[in-house]
Every structure is written in structure tokens, then in C-alpha cells.
Design an enzyme around this catalytic site. Structure first.
Site, PDB file in Angstrom:
ATOM      1  N   GLU A 155      20.537  -4.658  24.537  1.00 50.40           N
ATOM      2  CA  GLU A 155      19.530  -4.703  23.478  1.00 50.40           C
ATOM      3  C   GLU A 155      18.997  -3.316  23.129  1.00 50.40           C
ATOM      4  O   GLU A 155      18.721  -2.506  24.012  1.00 50.40           O
ATOM      5  CB  GLU A 155      18.353  -5.592  23.911  1.00 50.40           C
ATOM      6  N   GLU A 256      11.594 -14.659  18.435  1.00 50.43           N
ATOM      7  CA  GLU A 256      10.893 -13.795  19.379  1.00 50.43           C
ATOM      8  C   GLU A 256       9.758 -13.103  18.641  1.00 50.43           C
ATOM      9  O   GLU A 256       9.724 -11.880  18.517  1.00 50.43           O
ATOM     10  CB  GLU A 256      11.857 -12.780  20.006  1.00 50.43           C
TER      11      GLU A 256
END
Length: 279
Positions: A155, A256
Site C-alpha cells: 500500500e 475505508e
């Protein structure tokens, strides 16, 4: 096209956090979601007692929810830490101790995606030394993920909120993905494409999608500014998700985002109820 073409899941480490961990799967199910993801829930330890792991599995099972994404141990999240695997000394050791624990738990609940956050730069430590350590640990993580038939996610974050985190562009994340796959020969390292973080970095999101959709293993969304629900900022998220579909991405999209000044259950008005269950 649009949201109806996506498979959504809810991140229970940023939504429903007004509830204790073991109550969040049921709350997500009550809101209509049957797929969830989590940051590593035990921020103080990479190796929680088996009873705690069993309790979380039971909460997921009882709620009828499926865990589709899990972070490896990454230190204090939310908080000042951004990962552990590139930090020399104790934190790297803690990451290594967590690898099989996280992979085994993921296997026990059918989770097929494990996210490894890189870790901040450390003052006085050569970045090349950190990068070498990171590759060693990511290779171990990729092999553990492969053992359970899972994907390893890499990520990128954003340099405004994470100024010491070295992976703050899509190319930087992809470079690490490629290095891990080259080192292991497994091909199971993929890019976690977070549209919020990339937008905070000022990247051309459409171009990122065109360039890297084929190497993307998971997508996460939040609007910008504010990291709120779709529609609270200015990102054209529906169009961007269409572009991902057109580019061949068929994976899940993780929600998220922060619920704002309201209960998490009230933060999904933008998404029709029939699109919430796992498909």
C-alpha cells in the site's frame, strides 16, 4: 455501470469504531454488509492469545460476515506508526513473529488478502538498509500468503498525513510489488490502490488506473477532502470505479472512510442497500 458493478466491503478499523471490536461484525451485518476487512486489531501485540483470535473468528461467523482483507501487524494504527516491516530491531522482529499468526488466522476465516504496510523512515538509518530489510520481510510475508492461497498487498499512503512513509506514489508502490515478485517468483504481490491516498498526493487517478489496474489486488476508497463517505468531497469516485472496471479490475472495493459526526450505520446513504451484501 457505476456502483452497481462493484463488490464492496467495510473496513471495521475505521468504521464502527464506536463499538468494541467483537461487536463490529454484527453492526456491519445490520447495515447490510457481509464482507469486511481489518487493520491488525491487536495494536499492542503481534501474537495475541489464541482465545482472542478465536473470539474474533466467532464474532465474524456469528454475524455471517466474511473477512476479505487483513493487515499484518503494523504498530499503532491509528497513531504515529505506519508499519513495522522496514524498522530495524524490535519492530521488525515483531512483524516477523506476526507473519504466520496473521496468515493462519486469515486461513481460518477464508481471508485471501494480506496487507503489509511498509514502515516509516528512521532518523539515522540509511534508507537503503531499511529497504533491504523490507524486502527480506516482504518475501517472508509473500511466502506465507502463498501458503494459504492469498495475495500480498503493498500500500501507498500520502505524504501529508504520513511524511516519513517512503511509499507515497503509485510508482513507488509498484516498484516494491515488482521487487517482491522478482525475489519470490510467486507473483502474488499486488498493489493496494487507495484512491484517497493517491488523490492526496496529487496523482492523476485516471492515469494510475490505466497504468496499474492489472497489478492491483485491492482498491480502497474515501472522498477528498476530509476522508469521508463518497459525496462528502470532490472526488469523482463513481467515475473512477467505472474506469477501474473498464481497465479490467474485478476485485473488491474497501470502504475505508471516516463516518463523520454520526454513527457509522448512518454513513452509507450513498450506497443502495441491495449493493451492500458480498457478491
Amino acid at each position: 455501470m457505476g456502483y452497481s458493478d462493484q463488490r464492496f466491503d467495510v473496513n471495521l478499523s475505521i468504521l464502527f469504531t464506536e463499538l468494541p471490536l467483537l461487536e463490529r461484525p454484527a453492526a456491519a451485518a445490520a447495515a447490510g454488509f457481509t464482507a469486511v476487512e481489518l487493520w491488525w486489531p491487536w495494536i499492542e501485540t503481534p501474537t495475541p492469545a489464541q482465545a482472542e483470535l478465536d473470539a474474533l473468528k466467532k464474532a465474524l461467523d456469528d454475524a455471517g460476515t466474511r473477512l476479505v482483507g487483513l493487515n499484518f501487524y503494523a504498530g499503532r494504527l491509528p497513531g504515529p506508526d505506519r508499519g513495522a516491516l522496514s524498522l530495524p530491531g524490535e519492530e521488525s522482529d515483531r512483524f516477523r513473529a506476526n507473519i504466520d499468526v496473521a496468515a493462519d488466522f486469515a486461513a481460518s476465516v477464508g481471508c485471501k488478502a494480506l496487507n503489509a504496510l511498509y514502515g516509516n523512515r528512521v532518523e539515522g538509518v540509511d534508507p537503503a538498509v531499511q529497504d533491504e530489510l523490507a524486502l527480506e520481510n516482504l518475501v517472508l510475508a509473500a511466502r506465507a500468503a502463498d501458503r494459504i492461497g492469498a495475495t500480498l498487498l503493498i500500500e501507498t499512503l500520502n505524504d501529508t498525513e504520513s511524511p516519513l512513509y517512503p511509499l507515497v506514489s503509485a510508482p513507488a508502490g509498484i516498484e516494491v510489488v515488482d521487487r517482491v515478485n522478482e525475489a519470490t517468483g510467486l507473483g502474488n504481490a499486488t498493489f493496494l490502490l487507495d484512491l484517497y491516498h493517491l488523490s492526496m498526493n496529487g496523482e492523476d487517478l485516471s492515469q494510475v488506473i490505466k497504468a496499474y489496474a492489472s497489478k492491483t489486488g485491492h482498491v480502497q476508497i474515501a472522498d477528498n477532502p476530509g476522508r469521508g463517505a463518497p459525496g462528502t468531497g470532490s472526488l469523482p469516485l463513481e467515475r473512477l470505479l467505472d474506469e477501474l472496471t473498464e481497465a479490467g479490475y474485478t476485485g473488491r472495493v474497501g470502504l475505508e472512510y471516516k463516518p463523520g459526526d454520526r454513527p457509522s450505520a448512518e454513513a452509507f446513504g450513498w450506497l443502495p442497500a441491495e449493493l451492500r451484501p458480498a457478491r
